[in-house]
Design an enzyme around this catalytic site. Structure first.
Site, mmCIF file in Angstrom:
data_model
loop_
_atom_site.group_PDB
_atom_site.id
_atom_site.type_symbol
_atom_site.label_atom_id
_atom_site.label_comp_id
_atom_site.label_asym_id
_atom_site.label_seq_id
_atom_site.Cartn_x
_atom_site.Cartn_y
_atom_site.Cartn_z
ATOM 1 N NE ARG A 15 -2.007 -1.718 3.555
ATOM 2 C CZ ARG A 15 -2.436 -1.909 4.810
ATOM 3 N NH1 ARG A 15 -3.646 -1.510 5.152
ATOM 4 N NH2 ARG A 15 -1.668 -2.493 5.707
ATOM 5 C CE LYS A 75 0.841 -2.480 9.512
ATOM 6 N NZ LYS A 75 -0.344 -2.771 10.366
ATOM 7 C CE1 TYR A 94 -5.350 2.206 10.542
ATOM 8 C CE2 TYR A 94 -4.246 1.745 8.473
ATOM 9 C CZ TYR A 94 -5.409 1.984 9.182
ATOM 10 O OH TYR A 94 -6.611 2.003 8.532
ATOM 11 C CG HIS A 96 -2.031 -1.151 15.331
ATOM 12 N ND1 HIS A 96 -3.374 -1.189 15.657
ATOM 13 C CD2 HIS A 96 -1.971 -1.025 13.983
ATOM 14 C CE1 HIS A 96 -4.093 -1.112 14.546
ATOM 15 N NE2 HIS A 96 -3.269 -0.994 13.527
ATOM 16 C CD GLU A 118 -3.369 2.849 15.827
ATOM 17 O OE1 GLU A 118 -2.447 2.793 16.670
ATOM 18 O OE2 GLU A 118 -3.179 3.223 14.638
ATOM 19 C CB VAL A 179 -13.092 -7.019 11.900
ATOM 20 C CG1 VAL A 179 -12.536 -8.387 11.515
ATOM 21 C CG2 VAL A 179 -12.044 -5.950 11.680
ATOM 22 C CG ASP A 198 -20.292 -7.874 20.162
ATOM 23 O OD1 ASP A 198 -19.415 -7.588 19.331
ATOM 24 O OD2 ASP A 198 -20.610 -7.120 21.099
ATOM 25 C CB SER A 220 -18.902 -12.979 23.536
ATOM 26 O OG SER A 220 -17.570 -13.417 23.688
ATOM 27 C CG LEU A 240 -10.397 -2.219 17.972
ATOM 28 C CD1 LEU A 240 -8.889 -2.363 17.806
ATOM 29 C CD2 LEU A 240 -10.963 -1.296 16.912
ATOM 30 C CG ASP A 270 -2.097 -4.638 12.946
ATOM 31 O OD1 ASP A 270 -0.922 -5.009 12.839
ATOM 32 O OD2 ASP A 270 -2.768 -4.247 11.994
#
Length: 370
Positions: A15, A75, A94, A96, A118, A179, A198, A220, A240, A270
């Site tokens: 990318r 990244k 990003y 992380h 993020e 996601v 969830d 969950s 996340l 990540d």
């Protein structure tokens, strides 16, 4: 402002952070854009296209970092880049941080201003710069999981959608966010038997309303996860916590309860991963096996589809990058709470609580710098 766009050097990261269209938007506002040569090749953008759009091409990554007031990347900087980051230089990418202490320490030592895609957060708690890549990664998680279920790749030898007279694969998705929703759409579309888990009952109600009949929702909990893992063929981690390390929902001892050839895809890698046995892998060497369970933990999944990913990402990042270039990072973050929440490290100090808590390091309120 002088903007630098280096070529991504992470393994198989194709990318690029700015397209020729983005260059036009910067230059017509009076900004200078420097692109490292071949930075856009992986995404289908040539040096000539960047030059025609108004950018200047530089031959080395060091020259890009050296000249730029703002570095825009995809990244996080990796070790060869640490020494290139300068004091007071704005780095917009990003990061992380919560899953990578050496990177955190390196950026503290650099004195740079680190604004993380993020953790840019809208008033409705959505993460506008994470959403496009979460959409890509969610869809890819099923595509890759289906591939690694094949027997030559050490999977169970199951076709995801089955065929008439033979049941489809069972897909379990941990997390009903962006996601998880995109993974469920793909898995359902391919004909799998899908269960999405969830903690948020309202989210589960929503998903139950919009998903097709072959997607089931489930609350969950550790008990429910342990019950389901024994019968599911593909398990996707899609959890996340913004800016913080992901919780381990699949623990090492659970692997023995899975069928041999079960495939785990951890999209949360990540942020440290929501599968305890997860460790970051690359597109070059994407999987490993523990207890006869296939682990796919590529940390930059969207990098495999760079044309789609670059356009999706830059559609989201460009408006924020223009604010930073037009106003400078301090004014832009004062004017936009969304950007303010993206600040993680400033001039050697951690200004995002999730990062300081991850490593038990000192936290400084961001207001000190604004």
């Amino acid at each position: 402002m002088i903007i630098g766009v280096p070529k991504e050097i992470k393994n198989n990261e194709n990318r690029v952070a700015v397209t020729p269209s983005g260059v036009v938007e910067f230059t017509k506002r009076g900004h200078e854009v420097y692109i490292q040569t071949t930075a856009g090749d992986g995404s289908g953008f040539t040096d000539d296209q960047y030059t025609e759009a108004g950018a200047k091409i530089l031959p080395t990554i060091a020259e890009v970092y050296d000249i730029a007031e703002m570095i825009i990347k995809v990244k996080e900087p990796i070790e060869p880049e640490y020494k290139l980051c300068k004091k007071d230089q704005l780095i917009f990418t990003y990061f992380h941080f919560a899953s990578h202490e050496p990177l955190t320490k390196a950026m503290i030592d650099s004195g740079a201003v680190c604004l993380a895609y993020e953790t840019v957060e809208s008033s409705d708690r959505s993460l506008p710069l994470l959403i496009p890549m979460s959409e890509v990664a969610g869809r890819m998680s099923v595509q890759e999981g289906a591939k690694y279920l094949e027997k030559p790749l050490k999977g169970r030898g199951i076709l995801l959608g089955g065929v008439p007279g033979v049941r489809p694969a069972k897909v379990m998705i941990l997390g009903g966010g962006v996601v998880g929703t995109n993974a469920a759409k793909m898995a359902a579309g391919m004909g799998a038997d899908v269960t999405i888990l969830d903690l948020n009952l309202q989210r589960l109600r929503y998903l139950d309303d919009v998903m097709p009949a072959n997607v089931n929702t489930f609350m969950s909990s550790e008990y429910n996860i342990r019950e389901l893992i024994a019968t599911h063929d593909l398990i996707i981690g899609a959890v996340l916590i913004p800016g913080a390390k992901a919780p381990n929902l699949i623990t090492k001892d659970m692997l023995k309860d899975m069928q041999p050839g079960t495939v785990l895809v951890d999209v949360a890698v990540d942020q440290g991963g929501c599968i305890e046995t997860c460790k970051p892998t690359t597109h070059q060497d994407p999987t490993y096996i523990i207890e006869d369970v296939v682990h796919y933990c590529v940390a930059n999944m969207p990098g495999a589809v760079p044309y789609t990913s670059t356009l999706a990402l830059t559609n989201a990042t460009l408006p924020y990058a223009l604010q930073l270039a037009n106003k400078g990072w301090k004014q832009a973050c004062n004017d936009s709470n969304e950007l303010k929440l993206g600040l993680n490290v400033i001039s050697g100090e951690i200004v995002y609580k999730g990062v300081s808590e991850a490593f038990d390091m000192p936290y400084t309120p961001v207001e000190k710098f604004l």
